[in-house]
Design an enzyme around this catalytic site. Sequence first.
Site, short mmCIF file in Angstrom:
data_model
loop_
_atom_site.label_atom_id
_atom_site.label_comp_id
_atom_site.label_asym_id
_atom_site.label_seq_id
_atom_site.Cartn_x
_atom_site.Cartn_y
_atom_site.Cartn_z
CG HIS A 152 -2.09 0.90 1.17
ND1 HIS A 152 -2.29 1.88 2.10
CD2 HIS A 152 -3.11 1.00 0.29
CE1 HIS A 152 -3.39 2.54 1.82
NE2 HIS A 152 -3.91 2.03 0.72
CE LYS A 154 -1.44 4.86 -1.54
NZ LYS A 154 -2.14 4.25 -0.41
CG ASP A 159 17.81 13.76 -10.19
OD1 ASP A 159 17.71 12.72 -10.87
OD2 ASP A 159 17.90 14.90 -10.68
CG HIS A 394 -7.59 8.35 -0.31
ND1 HIS A 394 -6.24 8.27 -0.60
CD2 HIS A 394 -8.06 7.08 -0.42
CE1 HIS A 394 -5.92 7.03 -0.88
NE2 HIS A 394 -7.00 6.28 -0.78
CE LYS A 396 -4.50 6.56 2.84
NZ LYS A 396 -5.90 6.26 2.79
CG ASP A 401 0.28 17.52 22.98
OD1 ASP A 401 -0.94 17.53 23.16
OD2 ASP A 401 1.07 16.83 23.64
#
Length: 498
Positions: A152, A154, A159, A394, A396, A401
């Site tokens: 999952h 991403k 470079d 979508h 996450k 604090d």
Amino acid sequence: MIVAGCAQLPSRESIQPSYAIKADTPSTIGDAVGNVHPGLSGFYPLVDGVDAFVARLALIDSAEHTIDVQYYLYHRQQTTILFTAFLLKAADRGVRVRLLLDDLSQADSEIDLAALAVHPNIEVRLFNPFPNRRFRALGFVSNYSLLSRRMHNKSFIVDNKVFITGGRNIGNAYFSAEDHSEFIDLDVMSAGDIVPKASKAFDLYWNHQLSYPVEDLHGSRDEQSLVNITESLRTYVLQNQDSNYVEQLRESEFVKRLQNDEIQFDWQESTLFFDHPDKLLNDVSEKSANMSPSLFKEMGQPEHKAIIVSPYFIPKEQGVELLTSWVKKGVDVTVLTNSLAATDVSAVHAGYKKYRADLIRGGVKLWELKPSDLVAIKRKAGRKVTGSSQASLHAKTMTIDDKKIFVGTMNLDPRSFDLNTEMGVLINSEKLSHFLAHWVDKKMPDYAWKVELKNPNDDQLIWLDTVNNKQFEKEPQTSSWRRFQVWFISLFPIEDEL
């Protein structure tokens, strides 16, 4: 048919490992972002979908040495075609491109990916591939325990100087290009100390035993196939250069800031977290490859405030106990997740809904995203919209604090914790934490319903539209049939698979 279901993956003996270039390799993009803060990393939030896509295209266009791309979903859609065309253009000028994709959604793209891999500067590998390429579903029958667990992650690295991670896959809904739906999502673009660490994580997955070259799975393509896909991509780009979406790309705020040298990174201490790819091979009870224990230990216990944004939120009893214990200690706890009307996975909502009453009774402030107000708000602000009619959360992210913020791929549900591999960055940034806190405090009521108990003595819920002063006693903007489906799914003991 049974024989077909027992197909085997090819041998990996001939697969050659490869690795990221050295972090100190000179490059124009490296000079542009700078690294005048040794030991620190610079971060820039990518909130708007158009800006997030433009940032990727601009980085591809600036690449001089390498582009490493790792995604769960790589849809056959407009944005993916444009993204791929830019990758091919970079490869043509000598940039090495490594494209690592989870195999779950690549059945329709396998031929094109194999054609791209003919290019001497492009390698394509599929992670945790289905042995039977023709009848993939049979793989679940013979090896569900492995094939139901997916990569999952991403990750997008140019470079070994700039790194993007967050919630977005490659597809129209993630980049504000969908006609009927759009994801509210969040990425961070980063430079500095964290990028070589991200490259090492990419290399770990790229060279892992679950990673296979697409040509070994599909069969090698010939030079003509590369010529054909090159011409197809070139023609598509030419035909769409005046489209509404491409015009939005040209007019994006990111482009304007880039042109005016206004892309300012927030340089802070940070930690990269990622699951070891062995997580997919381990028994669920084995946690040595899991990042979540280390992440939560590093985040620490909040003293004043905690904000949790998770599109798929199944806290289970342990999570409810933890969050309500924070409230008892005086912590202001806010959770934003998808409503039933907004979610794209009804089964997850079925797993989540039974925890709502206990969370609210324990003092947690619970909000659920409205599905259709996003477009109206954008139009009111004077923003061009392609016609999207539904918004779905979508992103996450979590803050503690107003000091630490996590941005990554991990949902707060059993699938992210125990089954799939995930990654993300924990940033010690008051600036980025305040950015999220301001959105929650000032703008979230425009986008979400507040969920409360109708009566403290029972579990009946009400949904409050605090902006329009409306109240609902059933899941807003949903049909009786949709609510019945979720109720029916909730009867089955599948929570740990969600």
